[in-house]
Structure formats: C-alpha cells, structure tokens
Design a protein around this motif. Structure first.
Motif, PDB file in Angstrom:
ATOM      1  N   ASN A  93      -0.006  -2.031   9.122  1.00 55.32           N
ATOM      2  CA  ASN A  93       0.736  -2.646   8.086  1.00 55.32           C
ATOM      3  C   ASN A  93       0.079  -2.812   6.822  1.00 55.32           C
ATOM      4  N   VAL A  94      -1.099  -2.089   6.573  1.00 53.72           N
ATOM      5  CA  VAL A  94      -1.872  -2.181   5.457  1.00 53.72           C
ATOM      6  C   VAL A  94      -1.264  -1.126   4.476  1.00 53.72           C
ATOM      7  N   TYR A  95      -0.519  -0.245   5.047  1.00 49.99           N
ATOM      8  CA  TYR A  95       0.196   0.621   3.890  1.00 49.99           C
ATOM      9  C   TYR A  95       1.475   0.254   3.360  1.00 49.99           C
ATOM     10  N   ALA A  96       1.506   0.636   2.258  1.00 50.26           N
ATOM     11  CA  ALA A  96       2.736   0.093   1.315  1.00 50.26           C
ATOM     12  C   ALA A  96       3.874   0.855   1.521  1.00 50.26           C
ATOM     13  N   ASP A  97       3.747   2.179   2.203  1.00 52.83           N
ATOM     14  CA  ASP A  97       4.956   3.022   2.162  1.00 52.83           C
ATOM     15  C   ASP A  97       5.224   3.197   3.664  1.00 52.83           C
ATOM     16  N   ASP A  98       6.442   2.467   4.399  1.00 49.14           N
ATOM     17  CA  ASP A  98       6.681   2.692   5.822  1.00 49.14           C
ATOM     18  C   ASP A  98       7.668   3.892   5.837  1.00 49.14           C
ATOM     19  N   ALA A  99       8.126   4.672   4.985  1.00 48.49           N
ATOM     20  CA  ALA A  99       9.074   5.651   4.981  1.00 48.49           C
ATOM     21  C   ALA A  99       8.202   7.199   5.167  1.00 48.49           C
ATOM     22  N   THR A 100       7.158   7.176   4.673  1.00 45.60           N
ATOM     23  CA  THR A 100       6.297   8.531   4.649  1.00 45.60           C
ATOM     24  C   THR A 100       5.303   8.763   5.871  1.00 45.60           C
ATOM     25  N   PRO A 101       5.353   9.673   6.627  1.00 46.53           N
ATOM     26  CA  PRO A 101       4.217  10.000   7.519  1.00 46.53           C
ATOM     27  C   PRO A 101       2.961  10.115   6.780  1.00 46.53           C
ATOM     28  N   PRO A 104      -4.893   7.404   6.554  1.00 46.28           N
ATOM     29  CA  PRO A 104      -5.784   7.040   5.407  1.00 46.28           C
ATOM     30  C   PRO A 104      -5.918   8.094   4.319  1.00 46.28           C
ATOM     31  N   GLY A 105      -5.804   7.716   3.035  1.00 40.98           N
ATOM     32  CA  GLY A 105      -5.931   8.673   1.983  1.00 40.98           C
ATOM     33  C   GLY A 105      -4.905   9.465   1.581  1.00 40.98           C
ATOM     34  N   THR A 106      -3.731   9.209   2.246  1.00 45.87           N
ATOM     35  CA  THR A 106      -2.246   9.918   1.986  1.00 45.87           C
ATOM     36  C   THR A 106      -1.278   9.012   1.641  1.00 45.87           C
ATOM     37  N   VAL A 107      -1.494   7.808   2.532  1.00 39.58           N
ATOM     38  CA  VAL A 107      -0.320   6.574   1.961  1.00 39.58           C
ATOM     39  C   VAL A 107      -1.130   5.624   1.343  1.00 39.58           C
ATOM     40  N   PRO A 108      -0.508   5.014   0.243  1.00 39.01           N
ATOM     41  CA  PRO A 108      -1.132   4.048  -0.650  1.00 39.01           C
ATOM     42  C   PRO A 108      -1.061   2.642   0.466  1.00 39.01           C
ATOM     43  N   LEU A 109      -2.327   1.627  -0.087  1.00 39.74           N
ATOM     44  CA  LEU A 109      -2.362   0.355   0.490  1.00 39.74           C
ATOM     45  C   LEU A 109      -1.747  -0.578  -0.175  1.00 39.74           C
ATOM     46  N   ARG A 110      -1.296  -1.750   0.664  1.00 43.00           N
ATOM     47  CA  ARG A 110      -0.623  -2.892  -0.221  1.00 43.00           C
ATOM     48  C   ARG A 110      -1.653  -3.572  -0.947  1.00 43.00           C
ATOM     49  N   GLU A 111      -1.223  -4.421  -1.996  1.00 38.09           N
ATOM     50  CA  GLU A 111      -2.115  -5.154  -2.805  1.00 38.09           C
ATOM     51  C   GLU A 111      -2.735  -5.982  -1.827  1.00 38.09           C
ATOM     52  N   PRO A 112      -4.146  -6.526  -1.980  1.00 37.08           N
ATOM     53  CA  PRO A 112      -4.710  -7.267  -1.032  1.00 37.08           C
ATOM     54  C   PRO A 112      -4.569  -8.727  -1.523  1.00 37.08           C
ATOM     55  N   MET A 129      -3.384  -9.405   3.905  1.00 37.52           N
ATOM     56  CA  MET A 129      -4.658 -10.072   4.162  1.00 37.52           C
ATOM     57  C   MET A 129      -5.571  -9.041   4.963  1.00 37.52           C
ATOM     58  N   LYS A 130      -4.922  -8.237   5.782  1.00 38.88           N
ATOM     59  CA  LYS A 130      -5.781  -7.073   6.472  1.00 38.88           C
ATOM     60  C   LYS A 130      -6.552  -6.233   5.497  1.00 38.88           C
ATOM     61  N   VAL A 131      -5.625  -5.838   4.288  1.00 38.43           N
ATOM     62  CA  VAL A 131      -6.482  -5.121   3.433  1.00 38.43           C
ATOM     63  C   VAL A 131      -7.834  -5.833   2.741  1.00 38.43           C
ATOM     64  N   ALA A 132      -7.336  -7.089   2.361  1.00 38.27           N
ATOM     65  CA  ALA A 132      -8.581  -7.845   1.846  1.00 38.27           C
ATOM     66  C   ALA A 132      -9.720  -8.104   3.038  1.00 38.27           C
ATOM     67  N   CYS A 133      -9.353  -8.054   4.246  1.00 38.28           N
ATOM     68  CA  CYS A 133     -10.173  -8.130   5.164  1.00 38.28           C
ATOM     69  C   CYS A 133     -11.203  -6.808   5.413  1.00 38.28           C
ATOM     70  N   ARG A 148      -6.917   1.373  12.196  1.00 34.41           N
ATOM     71  CA  ARG A 148      -5.674   0.772  12.046  1.00 34.41           C
ATOM     72  C   ARG A 148      -4.594   1.152  13.138  1.00 34.41           C
ATOM     73  N   PRO A 149      -4.623   0.124  13.986  1.00 30.53           N
ATOM     74  CA  PRO A 149      -3.760   0.420  15.218  1.00 30.53           C
ATOM     75  C   PRO A 149      -2.227   0.369  14.895  1.00 30.53           C
ATOM     76  N   GLY A 150      -1.288   1.234  15.537  1.00 27.42           N
ATOM     77  CA  GLY A 150       0.091   0.997  15.273  1.00 27.42           C
ATOM     78  C   GLY A 150       0.445  -0.105  16.381  1.00 27.42           C
ATOM     79  N   LEU A 151       1.421   0.293  17.273  1.00 36.14           N
ATOM     80  CA  LEU A 151       2.118  -0.460  18.236  1.00 36.14           C
ATOM     81  C   LEU A 151       0.977  -0.304  19.511  1.00 36.14           C
ATOM     82  N   ILE A 152       0.305  -1.497  19.821  1.00 31.81           N
ATOM     83  CA  ILE A 152      -0.651  -1.457  21.031  1.00 31.81           C
ATOM     84  C   ILE A 152       0.149  -1.752  22.308  1.00 31.81           C
ATOM     85  N   VAL A 153       0.144  -1.008  23.443  1.00 30.01           N
ATOM     86  CA  VAL A 153       1.127  -1.280  24.526  1.00 30.01           C
ATOM     87  C   VAL A 153      -0.057  -1.307  25.899  1.00 30.01           C
TER      88      VAL A 153
END
Length: 321
Positions: A93-101, A104-112, A129-133, A148-153
């Motif tokens: 959820n730190v990634y700002a773009d949910d549409a693009t696979p 790290p390094g390929t998808v921008p992060l949200r503002e902390p 908040m996780k970006v800030a952490c 950065r986990p996705g859905l943990i099951v």
C-alpha cells in the motif's frame, strides 16, 4: 542470533518469533502482551509503544523485526536500537499506482505522512504512514531490509479475506466466482513470509523487496481451494450493479478487485525476493491448512457475503435472459 521482535503475539509477528525459535535463536518480544501469549521459548519484554522505551530494550541485539504502522512507534524503537540490522515489514500500500504491475524502483511511492493518524478516521493514511516508517528505519539504523507484503494468508489469518474461500468451497454447491477467471491475484502464506523474514535477519540482507507470492489467476487460486466445486463466474459490471463490494467486508466477494484499476495491486514482482531466499509452498497446501485451522477455531471471523446473498446474486445472474 539475538533477535528482537516488536510484537510477537499475533499472526505474522508471532510466526516470525516461532520460526526464529525453531532455528535456535534467542528471541525477545517487546509488546504489551494483551493480544495473546508469545510462543514458548521467547522472552516477553512488556512495552506499550505509546510510552518511552524501557531501559531493558537497549540490549545488544543482532537484528530487529518490526511490523508497526505508526511513525511515532517506529521512531522510538529505532532510537532505542539503532545498531542492529532491521527488517521492517511495510506493505504494498506504499505504492501510489495500483493499476501498474511492478515493484521497488518501478512504481512510485505515496507521499509520506510522518505523524500518527487514526485509521478509523482516515484509512487511506495507512500506506503513507508506512512510507514514513520505512524512511525512519533507513535513516536511523545500521542496515535494513524493507519487506512490502501483499495479501498475507494462511493459518491464523485474522482478516478473513482468503479464509472465505476454503470455508465456502468446503460447503460445495454452486459457487459465485468473481470477475474473470484470468484475473491475476497474489497471496503469500504467512509461514513462508515469516521464514524469509528470519532469513533476511540472519543474513543481514539490505534493500527493498515485495513480500508476495507468485502471480496466479483467480481461477487457479479457487481451483486450489476447492477443485471439485462448480463455479459460476459473474463479471464485474454485474457485481457492481448489484452493489457487491470488492476485496473485503460483509457484502464483499473477497479477493475480487475492479479491473484494470487494480491490475497492479495483485501483480508485484516476486523474483527479487526469490533471489534472496524466499521460498513458496503450493496454494493447495495453504488452502488445506487454512481450512484445518478454521475447523479448529470455529469462532474465527470469515469476511464476505453470506450464503443467502450469494444465492440471491446467482439467481439474478441466471435470470438475466
């Protein structure tokens, strides 16, 4: 290895503690201790992270594992144990773009967001908040791996999202399946993620990684959960018209996400994690063990539409013509 786990009583942090103990490490769990007991063999260090760190926290630890989402909590802990190797558990959820696979390094992060926010009032603050952490850990520790986990099951999952499917498919009958069977999804078994986190701590691995499973289709995932089920696939336009919620909730079909808006959220690059020690078990094993755990814990919440609502939606689908 002397390992400090900030947590240790619930789901992922508990499994990290248990895995480290299985490997013979000396594990201290710093937490309030109100959500459950730490695994046998671990040392409990009571700490409410709203308070200043106890003196005992400033020990000689080789590694720290932290799962917090609150910047103030991470800031205090980093200030108390800066010299260890940190493995910080963040989120996709730190990634700002949910549409693009990507990853790290390929998808921008949200503002902390650098201060604590009540997620009940603003759930969208979780990722920022996780970006800030993450940044607090990178800037304040001797070395760090960011996971950065996705859905943990898997067994012990308190969210009820994936668990809906093994439970539903065990009941049989006609099953409402959401969207298109080719839609990509990703889940990771908590035991695989925990084992990898301990490996990162042991090796002192540095860098940013997505802690995800292999991308698979939702059709394949549901087949793994219930190979003998009869699936009826309802497309997303119909589900939306019927007021069905995506992802999670009492009127949701779990794991369903609108496409293409969320094509990237469930398709992150796993290869960098595999290159540094992540190993993944088959989905069939995760589904089987999750169902067994559910049967041993019948009071567990399973999130998703009920059987009456499912029958209503299936009837409406079949009546379209």
């Amino acid at each position: 290895m002397r390992l400090l786990v900030l947590g240790g009583t619930v789901f992922l942090s508990r499994e990290v503690t248990a895995e480290a103990l299985r490997r013979g490490h000396d594990v201290t769990c710093a937490c309030r201790g109100v959500s459950g007991d730490v695994p046998d063999g671990a040392t409990l260090l009571p700490w409410d992270r709203d308070d200043e760190p106890p003196e005992a926290l400033a020990g000689e630890y080789d590694a720290v594992v932290d799962v917090s989402r609150r910047p103030s909590h991470v800031r205090r802990a980093v200030g108390a144990v800066p010299g260890a190797h940190w493995v910080f558990v963040s989120t996709i959820n730190v990634y700002a773009d949910d549409a693009t696979p990507g990853g790290p390094g390929t998808v921008p992060l949200r503002e902390p967001i650098t201060e604590d926010v009540d997620l009940a009032a603003d759930p969208e603050a979780y990722g920022p908040m996780k970006v800030a952490c993450e940044q607090i850990v990178r800037d304040g520790t001797a070395s760090a791996a960011i996971v950065r986990p996705g859905l943990i099951v898997g067994p012990g999952d308190p969210t009820g999202r994936f668990t809906y499917w093994p439970a539903r498919l065990a009941d049989g009958g006609e099953v409402l399946a959401p969207g298109d069977p080719s839609d990509t999804v990703q889940v990771i078994d908590v035991r695989d993620l925990a084992a990898w986190i301990v490996t990162l701590a042991e090796a002192g691995t540095e860098g940013d990684f997505d802690g995800v499973g292999r991308p698979t289709s939702i059709g394949e995932l549901l087949e793994a959960c219930g190979p003998d089920a009869t699936f009826t696939w309802l497309d997303q336009a119909f589900l939306a018209d019927q007021g069905v919620e995506p992802w999670m909730g009492p009127d949701a079909v779990p794991l369903w996400l609108p496409r293409p808006d969320y094509d990237g959220m469930m398709h992150h690059f796993v290869e960098p994690a595999l290159d540094v020690g992540l190993t993944l078990r088959p989905l069939e094993e995760t589904a089987r063990d999750t169902l067994a755990w559910l049967r041993d814990h019948p009071d567990t919440t399973v999130t998703g539409i009920g059987r009456d609502r499912e029958r209503e939606l299936l009837a409406a689908w079949h009546a379209r013509a």
